[in-house]
Design a protein around this motif. Structure first.
Motif, PDB file in Angstrom:
ATOM      1  N   SER A   1      -2.632  -4.894   8.069  1.00 41.84           N
ATOM      2  CA  SER A   1      -1.112  -4.019   8.175  1.00 41.84           C
ATOM      3  C   SER A   1       0.098  -3.918   7.001  1.00 41.84           C
ATOM      4  O   SER A   1       0.630  -4.785   7.194  1.00 41.84           O
ATOM      5  N   SER A   2      -0.928  -3.952   5.956  1.00 40.94           N
ATOM      6  CA  SER A   2      -0.011  -2.907   4.950  1.00 40.94           C
ATOM      7  C   SER A   2       0.526  -1.857   4.926  1.00 40.94           C
ATOM      8  O   SER A   2       0.325  -1.318   5.701  1.00 40.94           O
ATOM      9  N   SER A   3       1.095  -2.122   4.083  1.00 41.73           N
ATOM     10  CA  SER A   3       1.895  -0.490   3.971  1.00 41.73           C
ATOM     11  C   SER A   3       3.313  -0.987   2.872  1.00 41.73           C
ATOM     12  O   SER A   3       2.773  -1.609   1.636  1.00 41.73           O
TER      13      SER A   3
ATOM     14  N   CYS B   1      -5.360  -0.176  10.354  1.00 41.90           N
ATOM     15  CA  CYS B   1      -5.457  -1.412   9.106  1.00 41.90           C
ATOM     16  C   CYS B   1      -5.643  -2.631   9.506  1.00 41.90           C
ATOM     17  O   CYS B   1      -3.831  -3.323   9.810  1.00 41.90           O
TER      18      CYS B   1
ATOM     19  N   CYS C   1       1.083  -1.002  -0.027  1.00 42.55           N
ATOM     20  CA  CYS C   1      -0.191  -0.174   0.112  1.00 42.55           C
ATOM     21  C   CYS C   1       0.695   1.310  -0.289  1.00 42.55           C
ATOM     22  O   CYS C   1       2.476   1.553   0.979  1.00 42.55           O
TER      23      CYS C   1
ATOM     24  N   GLU D   1       0.130   3.940   5.571  1.00 42.97           N
ATOM     25  CA  GLU D   1       0.360   3.096   6.526  1.00 42.97           C
ATOM     26  C   GLU D   1      -0.958   3.589   7.179  1.00 42.97           C
ATOM     27  O   GLU D   1      -0.015   4.176   8.743  1.00 42.97           O
ATOM     28  N   CYS D   2      -1.477   2.861   7.251  1.00 45.66           N
ATOM     29  CA  CYS D   2      -2.330   3.317   8.171  1.00 45.66           C
ATOM     30  C   CYS D   2      -2.605   2.896   9.105  1.00 45.66           C
ATOM     31  O   CYS D   2      -2.065   1.953   9.742  1.00 45.66           O
TER      32      CYS D   2
ATOM     33  N   GLY E   1      -0.639   8.077   7.598  1.00 48.43           N
ATOM     34  CA  GLY E   1       0.315   8.012   7.473  1.00 48.43           C
ATOM     35  C   GLY E   1       1.449   8.387   6.156  1.00 48.43           C
ATOM     36  O   GLY E   1       2.297   8.570   6.129  1.00 48.43           O
ATOM     37  N   LYS E   2       0.510   9.283   5.939  1.00 51.13           N
ATOM     38  CA  LYS E   2       0.863  10.293   4.311  1.00 51.13           C
ATOM     39  C   LYS E   2       0.349  11.199   4.897  1.00 51.13           C
ATOM     40  O   LYS E   2      -0.793  11.789   4.223  1.00 51.13           O
TER      41      LYS E   2
ATOM     42  N   ARG F   1      -2.814  -4.067  12.848  1.00 50.36           N
ATOM     43  CA  ARG F   1      -2.724  -2.787  13.563  1.00 50.36           C
ATOM     44  C   ARG F   1      -3.524  -2.358  14.276  1.00 50.36           C
ATOM     45  O   ARG F   1      -2.845  -0.829  15.416  1.00 50.36           O
TER      46      ARG F   1
ATOM     47  N   ARG G   1       5.996  -1.371   1.960  1.00 54.92           N
ATOM     48  CA  ARG G   1       7.297  -2.592   2.299  1.00 54.92           C
ATOM     49  C   ARG G   1       6.179  -3.821   2.125  1.00 54.92           C
ATOM     50  O   ARG G   1       6.781  -4.929   2.163  1.00 54.92           O
TER      51      ARG G   1
END
Length: 450
Positions: A105-107, A102, A95, A98-99, A203-204, A264, A109
């Motif tokens: 736990s997507s990100s 979530c 993703c 990086e909420c 997260g952004k 998360r 990476r």
């Protein structure tokens, strides 16, 4: 002479005797097998009044048209006693955001997912099984450069494609390409009215403005949009402002979900998740005004109407969640991360049909439902609520979802502890005795009420 409209797909299940006429927008009408066969043989209508009346209904519904359609409609017949009607495919885990809440736990990476050929093979298998709605989620699915090809394949196989996205990668040009590929509906996430707070949660920087751009882009090209809001301890104070933005300014369909204790969203020094009573207090004002705002992030973005009392999402009865690594699970938040009992079926080692119809996990939890659904006066409207909520809070898949009990039956001013009320009723013999031990997932099949 009349012709089947290509604005619909047509599916008959000889095992259940049910037929489905599914619109491009995803709404399905359920008819019996005789009616569907008559519709599919529409070039030779009989003269009796009942046949003529049905013919006129089909014309009024635009299932039948006077001119040959530009494309042939999709007509499928299946023979499935356990009919899988909806798939939600986590096509990747990676993703661009990086909420903090979530559940998966997507990100940036996280893994990209399976190959294009694997995904397209799943689409073909799903079509052969009679799947009606096929939702693509992530991660952020629009990161994949084959997502247009996948959506087009879903549509070409007679299924209804839905998309779950954070909206930040969507421009009007991208939205138009998605519309041309056959995308039927989309869900976008928005978690605050204040841009800085949304960006902090997501997260952004800039995520809020880009999400609004995505919402407006889909609206401009005519794709139905629903916005999902995950209420939590950081944004609860903005609930009213968020509703006014979505309802009055953007004029978009929306639902108020809440962060669940998974991924998360679970644990941490300062838990994010609201408890049932806190969430209920936040949305009660909207419930009293007649707004149906309670929602789940995994709700279908297109609508499939069935005739059975099963969990509202179809978990264990007609719905399957497919993870990015090719393993099939009960739902996004009933996976091995929640319990070792929820073992996944690996579709790299077996077919979709083998997993759905024969894998021990799906057989074990087939027809799982709230223990009170068959005796509760709200069972047909509540449909047992959310089985994941019930499990994560009460520790049992057949436990009542107390939040949905309040949403359906509470006419008072405050949240009611209905689990305790049910226990008192059971002790007095007003409810049937429980057949599965408290604190453990049910090991026996629970009936789906027909």
């Amino acid at each position: 002479m009349s012709y089947l409209s290509s604005a619909f797909s047509y599916l008959g299940n000889t095992a259940t005797g049910l037929g489905y006429v599914v619109s491009v927008g995803g709404r399905s009408s359920v008819v019996n097998r005789d009616a569907l066969e008559l519709l599919l043989g529409s070039s030779d209508w009989q003269v009796e009044p009942e046949y003529r009346a049905f013919f006129e209904q089909c014309v009024a519904a635009r299932w039948l048209v006077a001119e040959p359609p530009p494309l042939p409609p999709s007509v499928r017949w299946v023979n499935r006693a356990i009919h899988l009607r909806r798939i939600q495919y986590e096509i990747n885990l990676v993703c661009n955001l990086e909420c903090v809440h979530c559940y998966c736990s997507s990100s940036p990476r996280a893994p990209l997912g399976q190959s294009t050929e694997f995904v397209l093979d799943i689409v073909r298998q799903a079509a052969a099984m009679g799947v009606i709605c096929f939702d693509i989620t992530g991660g952020e699915p629009l990161i994949r450069d084959d997502v247009i090809e996948v959506i087009a394949a879903i549509r070409e196989h007679g299924m209804v494609p839905g998309l779950f996205t954070n909206g930040t990668l969507v421009t009007e040009a991208k939205a138009e390409v998605l519309r041309s590929a056959g995308l039927a509906a989309v869900q976008i996430s928005l978690d605050a009215r204040t841009p800085a707070l949304h960006d902090e949660i997501r997260g952004k920087p800039g995520a809020f403005d880009r999400a609004l751009r995505g919402i407006r882009s889909f609206q401009r090209v005519g794709i139905p949009v629903r916005v999902n809001v995950c209420l939590n301890r950081r944004n609860a104070h903005e609930t009213g402002d968020i509703v006014r933005l979505l309802r009055d300014d953007l004029k978009v369909s929306f639902g108020l979900d809440r962060v669940i204790p998974a991924g998360r969203g679970h644990g941490g020094a300062t838990p994010l998740a609201l408890d049932n009573s806190e969430y209920y207090a936040l949305i009660r004002e909207h419930l009293l005004s007649g707004e149906h705002v309670a929602a789940k992030a995994c709700d279908a973005v297109s609508v499939d109407h069935g005739r059975y009392i099963e969990p509202s999402c179809g978990v264990g009865s007609s719905y399957l969640f497919l993870k990015h690594d090719g393993r099939a699970a009960l739902c996004p938040t009933l996976t091995e991360a929640e319990s070792a009992d929820f073992v996944h079926a690996d579709l790299k080692e077996m077919s979709l049909a083998e997993a759905w119809e024969h894998h021990p996990t799906f057989n074990r939890y087939r027809g799982m439902q709230c223990e009170n659904a068959t005796v509760c006066r709200s069972g047909k409207t509540c449909r047992g609520g959310c089985r994941s909520n019930a499990y994560l809070i009460e520790g049992r898949l057949d436990a009542p979802d107390e939040l949905h009990c309040n949403l359906e039956k509470n006419q008072g001013s405050g949240y009611r502890p209905m689990i305790l009320e049910y226990e008192d009723m059971r002790a007095r013999g007003a409810l049937p005795a429980r057949t599965t031990p408290r604190g453990k997932p049910p090991v026996r099949r629970l009936s789906v009420v027909r």
